[in-house]
Design a protein around this motif. Structure first.
Motif, PDB file in Angstrom:
ATOM      1  N   GLY A 238       0.813  -1.302   0.088  1.00  0.00           N
ATOM      2  CA  GLY A 238      -0.036   0.011   0.006  1.00  0.00           C
ATOM      3  C   GLY A 238       0.809   1.174   0.226  1.00  0.00           C
ATOM      4  O   GLY A 238       0.288   2.191   0.276  1.00  0.00           O
ATOM      5  N   ARG A 239       2.210   1.211  -0.173  1.00  0.00           N
ATOM      6  CA  ARG A 239       3.038   2.368  -0.208  1.00  0.00           C
ATOM      7  C   ARG A 239       3.078   3.134  -1.665  1.00  0.00           C
ATOM      8  O   ARG A 239       3.199   2.327  -2.728  1.00  0.00           O
ATOM      9  N   THR A 240       3.074   4.207  -1.943  1.00  0.00           N
ATOM     10  CA  THR A 240       3.329   5.069  -3.021  1.00  0.00           C
ATOM     11  C   THR A 240       4.725   4.557  -3.649  1.00  0.00           C
ATOM     12  O   THR A 240       5.807   4.694  -3.191  1.00  0.00           O
ATOM     13  N   ARG A 241       4.752   3.963  -4.698  1.00  0.00           N
ATOM     14  CA  ARG A 241       6.078   3.744  -5.538  1.00  0.00           C
ATOM     15  C   ARG A 241       6.123   4.658  -6.780  1.00  0.00           C
ATOM     16  O   ARG A 241       7.227   4.994  -7.200  1.00  0.00           O
ATOM     17  N   VAL A 242       5.026   4.992  -7.593  1.00  0.00           N
ATOM     18  CA  VAL A 242       5.192   5.870  -8.741  1.00  0.00           C
ATOM     19  C   VAL A 242       3.981   6.903  -8.619  1.00  0.00           C
ATOM     20  O   VAL A 242       2.906   6.247  -8.014  1.00  0.00           O
ATOM     21  N   GLN A 243       4.280   8.143  -8.929  1.00  0.00           N
ATOM     22  CA  GLN A 243       3.244   9.022  -8.993  1.00  0.00           C
ATOM     23  C   GLN A 243       3.270   9.836 -10.135  1.00  0.00           C
ATOM     24  O   GLN A 243       4.419  10.178 -10.449  1.00  0.00           O
ATOM     25  N   ILE A 244       2.260  10.015 -10.950  1.00  0.00           N
ATOM     26  CA  ILE A 244       2.348  10.758 -12.078  1.00  0.00           C
ATOM     27  C   ILE A 244       1.469  11.986 -11.892  1.00  0.00           C
ATOM     28  O   ILE A 244       0.211  12.036 -11.690  1.00  0.00           O
ATOM     29  N   ALA A 245       1.909  13.432 -12.027  1.00  0.00           N
ATOM     30  CA  ALA A 245       1.370  14.558 -11.286  1.00  0.00           C
ATOM     31  C   ALA A 245       2.082  15.626 -11.762  1.00  0.00           C
ATOM     32  O   ALA A 245       3.031  15.670 -12.282  1.00  0.00           O
ATOM     33  N   GLU A 246       1.474  16.868 -11.484  1.00  0.00           N
ATOM     34  CA  GLU A 246       1.995  17.983 -11.327  1.00  0.00           C
ATOM     35  C   GLU A 246       2.356  18.481  -9.813  1.00  0.00           C
ATOM     36  O   GLU A 246       1.717  18.307  -9.153  1.00  0.00           O
ATOM     37  N   ASP A 247       3.575  19.037  -9.934  1.00  0.00           N
ATOM     38  CA  ASP A 247       3.905  19.703  -8.360  1.00  0.00           C
ATOM     39  C   ASP A 247       2.848  20.547  -8.312  1.00  0.00           C
ATOM     40  O   ASP A 247       2.375  21.296  -8.759  1.00  0.00           O
ATOM     41  N   ALA A 248       2.927  20.622  -6.567  1.00  0.00           N
ATOM     42  CA  ALA A 248       2.138  21.436  -6.090  1.00  0.00           C
ATOM     43  C   ALA A 248       2.526  22.812  -6.325  1.00  0.00           C
ATOM     44  O   ALA A 248       3.628  23.156  -6.688  1.00  0.00           O
ATOM     45  N   SER A 249       1.734  23.928  -6.291  1.00  0.00           N
ATOM     46  CA  SER A 249       2.237  25.336  -6.800  1.00  0.00           C
ATOM     47  C   SER A 249       3.441  25.915  -5.832  1.00  0.00           C
ATOM     48  O   SER A 249       4.046  26.911  -6.382  1.00  0.00           O
ATOM     49  N   ASP A 250       3.475  25.592  -4.716  1.00  0.00           N
ATOM     50  CA  ASP A 250       4.241  26.282  -3.603  1.00  0.00           C
ATOM     51  C   ASP A 250       5.513  25.043  -3.432  1.00  0.00           C
ATOM     52  O   ASP A 250       6.352  25.088  -2.558  1.00  0.00           O
ATOM     53  N   ILE A 251       5.846  24.261  -4.470  1.00  0.00           N
ATOM     54  CA  ILE A 251       6.982  23.434  -4.511  1.00  0.00           C
ATOM     55  C   ILE A 251       8.494  24.202  -4.349  1.00  0.00           C
ATOM     56  O   ILE A 251       8.458  25.226  -4.915  1.00  0.00           O
ATOM     57  N   ALA A 252       9.294  23.497  -3.722  1.00  0.00           N
ATOM     58  CA  ALA A 252      10.652  24.427  -3.260  1.00  0.00           C
ATOM     59  C   ALA A 252      11.551  23.442  -4.389  1.00  0.00           C
ATOM     60  O   ALA A 252      12.467  22.769  -4.090  1.00  0.00           O
ATOM     61  N   ARG A 253      11.327  23.872  -5.930  1.00  0.00           N
ATOM     62  CA  ARG A 253      12.031  23.471  -6.977  1.00  0.00           C
ATOM     63  C   ARG A 253      12.642  24.713  -7.674  1.00  0.00           C
ATOM     64  O   ARG A 253      11.935  25.734  -7.354  1.00  0.00           O
ATOM     65  N   ASN A 254      13.650  24.533  -8.731  1.00  0.00           N
ATOM     66  CA  ASN A 254      13.800  25.704  -9.348  1.00  0.00           C
ATOM     67  C   ASN A 254      12.922  26.244 -10.401  1.00  0.00           C
ATOM     68  O   ASN A 254      12.455  27.064 -10.700  1.00  0.00           O
ATOM     69  N   SER A 255      12.085  25.174 -10.876  1.00  0.00           N
ATOM     70  CA  SER A 255      10.819  25.217 -11.641  1.00  0.00           C
ATOM     71  C   SER A 255       9.937  24.122 -11.487  1.00  0.00           C
ATOM     72  O   SER A 255      10.387  22.826 -11.116  1.00  0.00           O
ATOM     73  N   ARG A 256       8.662  24.348 -11.522  1.00  0.00           N
ATOM     74  CA  ARG A 256       7.421  23.340 -11.175  1.00  0.00           C
ATOM     75  C   ARG A 256       7.628  22.418 -12.167  1.00  0.00           C
ATOM     76  O   ARG A 256       7.909  22.707 -13.277  1.00  0.00           O
ATOM     77  N   ALA A 257       7.367  21.137 -11.961  1.00  0.00           N
ATOM     78  CA  ALA A 257       7.498  19.919 -12.762  1.00  0.00           C
ATOM     79  C   ALA A 257       6.120  19.191 -12.691  1.00  0.00           C
ATOM     80  O   ALA A 257       5.380  19.251 -12.034  1.00  0.00           O
ATOM     81  N   THR A 258       5.999  18.608 -13.984  1.00  0.00           N
ATOM     82  CA  THR A 258       4.996  17.658 -14.296  1.00  0.00           C
ATOM     83  C   THR A 258       5.580  16.492 -14.958  1.00  0.00           C
ATOM     84  O   THR A 258       6.369  16.525 -15.893  1.00  0.00           O
ATOM     85  N   GLY A 259       5.276  15.195 -14.308  1.00  0.00           N
ATOM     86  CA  GLY A 259       5.821  14.061 -14.924  1.00  0.00           C
ATOM     87  C   GLY A 259       5.704  12.991 -14.000  1.00  0.00           C
ATOM     88  O   GLY A 259       4.661  13.023 -13.086  1.00  0.00           O
ATOM     89  N   MET A 260       6.572  12.031 -14.052  1.00  0.00           N
ATOM     90  CA  MET A 260       6.626  10.824 -13.235  1.00  0.00           C
ATOM     91  C   MET A 260       7.427  10.801 -12.080  1.00  0.00           C
ATOM     92  O   MET A 260       8.745  10.985 -12.321  1.00  0.00           O
ATOM     93  N   THR A 261       7.154  10.749 -10.704  1.00  0.00           N
ATOM     94  CA  THR A 261       8.087  10.723  -9.761  1.00  0.00           C
ATOM     95  C   THR A 261       8.125   9.250  -9.018  1.00  0.00           C
ATOM     96  O   THR A 261       7.167   8.487  -8.984  1.00  0.00           O
ATOM     97  N   ILE A 262       9.393   8.587  -8.892  1.00  0.00           N
ATOM     98  CA  ILE A 262       9.620   7.286  -8.530  1.00  0.00           C
ATOM     99  C   ILE A 262       9.903   7.339  -7.065  1.00  0.00           C
ATOM    100  O   ILE A 262      10.956   8.007  -6.660  1.00  0.00           O
ATOM    101  N   TYR A 263       9.297   6.452  -5.837  1.00  0.00           N
ATOM    102  CA  TYR A 263       9.553   6.319  -4.837  1.00  0.00           C
ATOM    103  C   TYR A 263      10.348   4.941  -4.235  1.00  0.00           C
ATOM    104  O   TYR A 263       9.887   4.042  -4.815  1.00  0.00           O
ATOM    105  N   ASP A 264      11.029   4.824  -3.232  1.00  0.00           N
ATOM    106  CA  ASP A 264      11.554   3.621  -2.600  1.00  0.00           C
ATOM    107  C   ASP A 264      10.607   3.126  -1.576  1.00  0.00           C
ATOM    108  O   ASP A 264       9.523   3.667  -1.588  1.00  0.00           O
TER     109      ASP A 264
END
Length: 189
Positions: free
Chosen positions: A64-90
């Motif tokens: 039941g743990r999140t391993r892959v997520q396809i989405a857009e970053d939240a608008s207040d994300i602390a990145r150089n630029s907001r991303a839309t794509g796939m994030t992989i989790y361990d």
């Protein structure tokens, strides 16, 4: 032959014939059933919808743990630029990499070190294509400095190899291009 022997033999033959007929009928029924099951299971479009529209798609593991997520970053994300794509989790739920497009026009792919390994910023390997088409492949050290970069910009490329000297507070970078080989030394910020 006796009439009795003939009657016994005839009865045995009839019994065998009934068994064979029953077996043949059973095999036919089994075959027909498998054929019907096969057509319902093997239909390539079974339960296929032409499009799924959602803001976020999350793939879970068997625990039941999140391993892959396809989405857009939240608008207040602390990145150089907001991303839309796939994030992989361990398996611990920590981000370990991803691939996507950025609000600034870049396309990126990154792989992260596990939590607690090396420098606090966990990015270790990445690729980026900038809005102007410049392509960069980088590998970062566990100390948080660039260890190697391959840059393709315009009509040429360059290879940058860096080494951090913490005792001196310097980073030395060797830059190789088609026409030159130079080294620059900078103070660690």
């Amino acid at each position: 032959m006796h009439e009795q022997d003939i009657a016994v033999r005839l009865e045995r033959l009839e019994h065998r014939l009934r068994r064979r007929n029953l077996l043949a009928a059973s095999m036919f029924a089994l075959g027909a059933s498998l054929a019907l099951i096969g057509t319902s299971v093997a239909t390539p479009d079974a339960d296929v919808v032409p499009e799924i529209r959602t803001y976020k798609l999350t793939v879970l593991d068997s625990e039941g743990r999140t391993r892959v997520q396809i989405a857009e970053d939240a608008s207040d994300i602390a990145r150089n630029s907001r991303a839309t794509g796939m994030t992989i989790y361990d398996a611990q739920g920590d981000e370990r990499g991803g691939i996507g497009t950025m609000a600034n026009g870049s396309a990126v792919m990154a792989l992260d070190a596990p939590v607690g390994v090396g420098y606090k910023v966990r990015d270790r390997a990445g690729m980026r294509v900038a809005p102007d088409g410049t392509a960069v492949i980088t590998a970062l050290s566990n100390e948080g400095s660039f260890a190697a970069s391959l840059v393709a910009q315009g009509n040429q490329g360059r290879l940058e190899l860096s080494r951090k000297d913490s005792a001196r507070g310097e980073i030395s970078t060797r830059v190789l291009t088609f026409d030159s080989d130079s080294t620059k030394v900078e103070k660690v910020p």
